[in-house]
Design a protein around this motif. Structure first.
Motif, PDB file in Angstrom:
ATOM      1  N   GLY A 184       0.841  -1.259   0.064  1.00  0.00           N
ATOM      2  CA  GLY A 184       0.086  -0.034   0.050  1.00  0.00           C
ATOM      3  C   GLY A 184       0.906   1.337  -0.075  1.00  0.00           C
ATOM      4  N   ILE A 185       1.805   1.535   0.923  1.00  0.00           N
ATOM      5  CA  ILE A 185       2.739   2.607   0.903  1.00  0.00           C
ATOM      6  C   ILE A 185       3.508   2.845  -0.393  1.00  0.00           C
ATOM      7  CG2 ILE A 185       4.684   3.433   2.287  1.00  0.00           C
ATOM      8  CD1 ILE A 185       3.580   2.667   4.711  1.00  0.00           C
TER       9      ILE A 185
ATOM     10  N   THR B  30      -5.424   0.625   7.779  1.00  0.00           N
ATOM     11  CA  THR B  30      -5.390   1.879   8.539  1.00  0.00           C
ATOM     12  C   THR B  30      -4.081   2.725   8.463  1.00  0.00           C
ATOM     13  OG1 THR B  30      -7.011   0.932  10.108  1.00  0.00           O
ATOM     14  CG2 THR B  30      -6.103   2.837  10.786  1.00  0.00           C
ATOM     15  N   ALA B  31      -2.999   1.884   8.762  1.00  0.00           N
ATOM     16  CA  ALA B  31      -1.466   2.322   8.633  1.00  0.00           C
ATOM     17  C   ALA B  31      -1.389   2.821   7.278  1.00  0.00           C
ATOM     18  CB  ALA B  31      -0.649   1.287   9.018  1.00  0.00           C
ATOM     19  N   THR B  32      -1.767   2.096   6.212  1.00  0.00           N
ATOM     20  CA  THR B  32      -1.416   2.810   4.995  1.00  0.00           C
ATOM     21  C   THR B  32      -2.312   3.917   4.697  1.00  0.00           C
ATOM     22  OG1 THR B  32      -1.066   0.609   3.911  1.00  0.00           O
ATOM     23  CG2 THR B  32      -1.454   2.152   2.437  1.00  0.00           C
TER      24      THR B  32
ATOM     25  N   ALA C 177       1.692   8.820  -6.697  1.00  0.00           N
ATOM     26  CA  ALA C 177       1.840  10.199  -6.569  1.00  0.00           C
ATOM     27  C   ALA C 177       3.016  10.371  -7.748  1.00  0.00           C
ATOM     28  CB  ALA C 177       2.436  10.559  -5.373  1.00  0.00           C
ATOM     29  N   LEU C 178       4.181   9.630  -7.821  1.00  0.00           N
ATOM     30  CA  LEU C 178       5.014   9.614  -8.996  1.00  0.00           C
ATOM     31  C   LEU C 178       4.362   9.400 -10.332  1.00  0.00           C
ATOM     32  CD1 LEU C 178       8.063  10.089  -9.864  1.00  0.00           C
ATOM     33  CD2 LEU C 178       8.272   7.603  -9.294  1.00  0.00           C
ATOM     34  N   MET C 179       3.426   8.603 -10.420  1.00  0.00           N
ATOM     35  CA  MET C 179       2.797   8.595 -11.746  1.00  0.00           C
ATOM     36  C   MET C 179       2.072   9.732 -12.140  1.00  0.00           C
ATOM     37  SD  MET C 179       3.621   5.659 -12.989  1.00  0.00           S
ATOM     38  CE  MET C 179       5.219   5.965 -12.157  1.00  0.00           C
TER      39      MET C 179
ATOM     40  N   TRP D 154       0.086  11.972  -0.228  1.00  0.00           N
ATOM     41  CA  TRP D 154      -0.090  11.089  -1.405  1.00  0.00           C
ATOM     42  C   TRP D 154      -1.552  10.812  -1.761  1.00  0.00           C
ATOM     43  CZ3 TRP D 154       4.305   7.401   0.338  1.00  0.00           C
ATOM     44  CH2 TRP D 154       5.547   7.888   0.326  1.00  0.00           C
ATOM     45  N   PRO D 155      -1.883  10.347  -2.947  1.00  0.00           N
ATOM     46  CA  PRO D 155      -3.350   9.761  -3.184  1.00  0.00           C
ATOM     47  C   PRO D 155      -3.033   8.317  -2.316  1.00  0.00           C
ATOM     48  CG  PRO D 155      -2.053   9.786  -5.113  1.00  0.00           C
ATOM     49  CD  PRO D 155      -1.003  10.660  -4.097  1.00  0.00           C
ATOM     50  N   PRO D 156      -3.895   8.101  -1.496  1.00  0.00           N
ATOM     51  CA  PRO D 156      -3.991   6.737  -0.653  1.00  0.00           C
ATOM     52  C   PRO D 156      -4.561   5.787  -1.761  1.00  0.00           C
ATOM     53  CG  PRO D 156      -5.829   8.145  -0.073  1.00  0.00           C
ATOM     54  CD  PRO D 156      -5.065   9.175  -0.882  1.00  0.00           C
ATOM     55  N   VAL D 157      -3.735   4.992  -1.595  1.00  0.00           N
ATOM     56  CA  VAL D 157      -4.067   3.595  -2.371  1.00  0.00           C
ATOM     57  C   VAL D 157      -4.182   2.620  -1.510  1.00  0.00           C
ATOM     58  CG1 VAL D 157      -3.261   2.068  -4.276  1.00  0.00           C
ATOM     59  CG2 VAL D 157      -2.775   4.412  -4.814  1.00  0.00           C
ATOM     60  N   ILE D 158      -5.617   1.892  -1.484  1.00  0.00           N
ATOM     61  CA  ILE D 158      -5.634   0.836  -0.583  1.00  0.00           C
ATOM     62  C   ILE D 158      -5.865  -0.485  -1.521  1.00  0.00           C
ATOM     63  CG2 ILE D 158      -7.334  -0.192   1.291  1.00  0.00           C
ATOM     64  CD1 ILE D 158      -6.085   2.417   2.110  1.00  0.00           C
ATOM     65  N   PRO D 159      -4.804  -1.394  -1.084  1.00  0.00           N
ATOM     66  CA  PRO D 159      -4.777  -2.450  -2.057  1.00  0.00           C
ATOM     67  C   PRO D 159      -5.595  -3.402  -1.715  1.00  0.00           C
ATOM     68  CG  PRO D 159      -2.702  -2.315  -0.542  1.00  0.00           C
ATOM     69  CD  PRO D 159      -3.780  -1.228  -0.286  1.00  0.00           C
TER      70      PRO D 159
END
Length: 402
Positions: free
Chosen positions: A51-52, A348-350, A59-61, A359-364
């Motif tokens: 996730g992180i 939750t931590a991610t 964000a890089l993309m 960063w835009p959060p990405v929950i896998p």
């Protein structure tokens, strides 16, 4: 003569096996919690290490996408006699190429723009007047700094949008509804309705004045032939689009059309994606392995501590299959509980870390689901040996254990 009846072991229902598997968890809550903690740490680590970096990658993309890696520019070779002329329907032909997502065009009207009709016609301030399609801005990732861009309504009337440097040279700093600004385009007065912000992907537009396609045809003698075409396409098929773009625009002599090469940002995106994918797989596998070893160790110890319970159950008629099912169920339940807790902790931590870094959060979700499924598989694998060992214990030996 009395016939002896063989006593068959009682067949347990799945619910009974589940209750037996929960006995060890209920009676040794602390040990069960620590065992589940081991697998939960593994699953949480799996979610975190996917996730992180995935949030960082997103964000890089987005930053690399802002550089326009999938943007191509096509234009005829200059200084040819006779000149290379594209067909008026060139934009429609390019739009029919499958992987193309956006296409727009501009055309040189070959007229000059002046701040006032008192300025000599020979003084065009080094600015070009281009006919522009209304879909130009999203195609080249441009935006309006002041005012608005051309639309279906204004593109038919004598209105103009100035590039960033063009506005500076003409002395136009902002657009105000109560103080309209007009400039002389050829022999016609045009009203300035917008000023573009700098366009990193098409810097040539910074020094241009953009008028509507229809207005240029009606008032400036424009023949409808584009002189530069901007194309956005699917990144995975960008090279294929580039190969067919020139033949599509000028089939009689494709070599007379110059097509820009893909941006270096595209190669950077692809390298980043492949690197992150390998990292995800490696870290996730290590995390699951650590959790599986913890569950296996816990179950082996559980068998050693509960020898007398095993012997007593065998003496009361429990079969080896039932003993195996009991300990295998306990192992799977422990892993399942750890998987659920690990998924919640990791998600939750991610989310918190991604928001903290901006960063835009990405929950896998796929990784979380796969982690839970993997936890169950790991629990089954980790419980196989302890359950077999428990089932093979002779009742007399198990009951004699102090």
């Amino acid at each position: 003569m009395t016939r002896r009846r063989s006593i068959a072991p009682v067949r347990l229902a799945p619910g009974d096996i589940l209750r037996l598997g929960l006995i060890g968890i209920r009676t040794h809550k602390l040990r069960a919690a620590l065992s589940a903690l081991g697998i939960s740490i593994g699953i949480a680590t799996l979610v975190l290490v996917i996730g992180i970096p995935a949030s960082s990658q997103r964000a890089l993309m987005e930053e690399l996408s802002a550089l326009g890696p999938n943007l191509l520019r096509a234009e005829p070779v200059r200084d040819r006699d006779p000149p290379v002329l594209l067909e008026p329907g060139a934009v429609g032909a390019v739009r029919r190429i499958g992987p193309v997502t956006d296409v727009s065009a501009v055309a040189n009207t070959h007229v000059r723009i002046r701040r006032s009709d008192r300025v000599p016609e020979s003084d065009g301030a080094g600015l070009s007047v281009l006919a522009a399609r209304t879909d130009l801005l999203p195609t080249v990732h441009a935006r309006v700094a002041s005012g608005r861009f051309l639309d279906r309504g204004t593109a038919r009337f004598p209105t103009v949008v100035l590039g960033h440097r063009a506005a500076q040279r003409l002395g136009v700093s902002e657009i105000r509804a109560d103080r309209p600004v007009q400039v002389a385009v050829g022999d016609t007065w045009f009203t300035v309705i917008g000023i573009l912000a700098p366009v990193p992907l098409a810097t040539d537009l910074d020094s241009t004045a953009l008028v509507g396609w229809d207005a240029a045809r009606d008032r400036l003698g424009f023949d409808g032939r584009p002189t530069a075409i901007y194309v956005k396409a699917d990144e995975n098929r960008l090279e294929a689009v580039r190969n067919v773009l020139a033949p599509t625009l000028y089939p009689q002599a494709p070599g007379l059309v110059n097509v820009s090469r893909p941006s270096d940002a595209l190669a950077a995106k692809r390298a980043t994606e492949s690197t992150f994918s390998a990292l995800f797989l490696g870290l996730g596998a290590v995390a699951l392995l650590v959790g599986g070893i913890g569950v296996a160790n816990t179950m082996v110890i559980s068998v050693l501590e509960r020898r007398r319970e095993i012997g007593l159950r065998q003496a009361l008629g429990a079969s080896r299959g039932q003993i195996r099912a009991q300990f295998l169920t306990e192992s799977v339940v422990l892993s399942g509980l750890g998987g659920v807790a690990g998924g919640v902790i990791g998600t939750t931590a991610t989310l918190g870390y991604a928001l903290w870094r901006g960063w835009p959060p990405v929950i896998p979700l796929d990784a979380t689901g796969a982690g839970f499924g993997s936890a169950l598989l790991v629990g089954m694998a980790a419980g196989v040996y302890p359950s077999i060992r428990a089932a093979r214990l002779p009742p007399t030996e198990a009951l004699a254990t102090p």
